[in-house]
Design an enzyme around this catalytic site. Sequence first.
Site, PDB file in Angstrom:
ATOM      1  N   ASN A 209     -13.676 -17.591 -14.291  1.00  0.00           N
ATOM      2  CA  ASN A 209     -13.373 -17.012 -15.607  1.00  0.00           C
ATOM      3  C   ASN A 209     -12.883 -18.113 -16.539  1.00  0.00           C
ATOM      4  O   ASN A 209     -12.720 -19.257 -16.114  1.00  0.00           O
ATOM      5  CB  ASN A 209     -12.363 -15.861 -15.484  1.00  0.00           C
ATOM      6  N   ASP A 279     -11.029 -10.329  -9.460  1.00  0.00           N
ATOM      7  CA  ASP A 279     -10.788  -9.089  -8.718  1.00  0.00           C
ATOM      8  C   ASP A 279     -11.727  -8.954  -7.517  1.00  0.00           C
ATOM      9  O   ASP A 279     -11.431  -8.233  -6.573  1.00  0.00           O
ATOM     10  CB  ASP A 279     -10.963  -7.882  -9.652  1.00  0.00           C
ATOM     11  N   LYS A 289     -27.101 -24.647  -0.505  1.00  0.00           N
ATOM     12  CA  LYS A 289     -27.448 -24.153  -1.844  1.00  0.00           C
ATOM     13  C   LYS A 289     -28.524 -23.078  -1.704  1.00  0.00           C
ATOM     14  O   LYS A 289     -29.561 -23.326  -1.082  1.00  0.00           O
ATOM     15  CB  LYS A 289     -27.963 -25.336  -2.681  1.00  0.00           C
ATOM     16  N   PHE A 325       1.539 -10.415 -15.809  1.00  0.00           N
ATOM     17  CA  PHE A 325       0.863 -10.441 -17.099  1.00  0.00           C
ATOM     18  C   PHE A 325      -0.168  -9.320 -17.118  1.00  0.00           C
ATOM     19  O   PHE A 325      -0.655  -8.900 -16.070  1.00  0.00           O
ATOM     20  CB  PHE A 325       0.133 -11.786 -17.305  1.00  0.00           C
ATOM     21  N   LYS A 339       0.625  -0.639 -15.200  1.00  0.00           N
ATOM     22  CA  LYS A 339       0.589  -1.777 -14.248  1.00  0.00           C
ATOM     23  C   LYS A 339       1.995  -2.138 -13.788  1.00  0.00           C
ATOM     24  O   LYS A 339       2.216  -2.457 -12.618  1.00  0.00           O
ATOM     25  CB  LYS A 339      -0.044  -3.014 -14.912  1.00  0.00           C
ATOM     26  N   LYS A 343       2.720  -1.865  -9.835  1.00  0.00           N
ATOM     27  CA  LYS A 343       2.918  -3.099  -9.067  1.00  0.00           C
ATOM     28  C   LYS A 343       4.402  -3.410  -8.828  1.00  0.00           C
ATOM     29  O   LYS A 343       4.737  -4.495  -8.378  1.00  0.00           O
ATOM     30  CB  LYS A 343       2.211  -4.259  -9.772  1.00  0.00           C
TER      31      LYS A 343
END
Length: 396
Positions: A209, A279, A289, A325, A339, A343
């Site tokens: 990401n 995730d 490869k 976060f 959240k 959590k």
Amino acid sequence: MRVVVGITGGIAAYKAPLLVRLLRKAGHEVRCVATEHALQFVTPLTLETVSGNRVYADLFAPTNEHTTEHISLKDWGDVMVVAPATANIIGKMASGIGDDALSTLLLSFSGKPLYLAPAMNTQMWENPAVQRNMACLRSWGVHIVEPAVGELACGTSGAGRMAEPEEIFNTIAEINQAETGKGAKKGVKVLVTAGPTYERIDAVRFIGNYSSGKMGFALAEALARHGAEVELVTGPTALKSNHHNIHRTDVESACEMYDAATSLFPHCQAAILSAAVADYRPINRADHKLKKQGEEGMTLTLVQNPDILATLGGMKQEGQLLIGFALETDNEMENARHKLEKKNLDYIVLNSLRDAGAGFGVDTNRVTIIGRDGSTHTTPLLSKAEVAEEIINHCL
Ligand code: CTP
């Protein structure tokens, strides 16, 4: 803080703008005072551009509003640093000589923290007169950012090379926070996760990401400056951090980050998880490869990664603080609060991708810190270093 940066005439003057930039990025105001010789090495335009203020160099410049203008900086500045400090300015300071804008200002800058980053050739540094002057300045409480041993501009190697701008910046921030009573995090051990994770597909490809790691590194550095001992677990990033209070563990995947974070957390009093963890990961990881699969395309089967934050929430003991976060695009407050509950967090820091200048890759951020008691604290758009300070001061 308002910081006066003095620059004298040595080759290391070319690094002064980097120090000014670090100070500005951390939210401090900076004014530069340069000697005539310093301006042979670094231009006023460079210093003015990075500091955002005019450079003071000439005692009697026609642009001065009044003849004691340079002296007024003694009232303006909270802190003063001379980097580089040549043997000449060190000698003048120890002898009480004021014959230009910088040395005159130094004579009048009293009762506030003063830092020197000496830079000179090894023989000059080891000269008994210079060492006597240094001992004198130390005895007066001047903070010295010791020169490093290394390659010098004259081609030789030895002691005398100016400390790197990051080290000078960290020393100023650390001592100043300790002196202003903000060193309250001394000895507190804090786990910080940062950066992206890479989930391998084959020997040359991964799913990742856009996280740069900047927010997590800013948190680690701010905590370290407050005196905390930081366990920084980071995914792949080009960022560097050389603060001696930061112990860094490099990982690649979410599973590696999970292993590192879960084994470190029991030894920490707090954890701030800012990493952008993938995730999901590919169920199979080819060691070679993968070849093109043809026109039908190819299918990757993904399995869920463990949720590190939720796992730490389950492990959390009395007295441990857990901060997560949340990066949301819709129903931001509601999702972030959910959240926090799910959590078992003490605080959640909400980033909104809707805010221009906030989020991945950029140097700024704007966040809302939500507490377990329902309280909220929203910051303006700030540098990530300033946001880190806000989070630390608000939550820890
Ligand atoms: N996080 C984590 N481990 C994961 C996923 C997320 O530790 N496998 C942490 C992040 O570091 C962050 C927080 O959880 O502190 C929230 O991350 P975010 O991506 O906003 O939320 P998710 O829990 O992944 O939920 P969703 O993607 O469904 O919004």
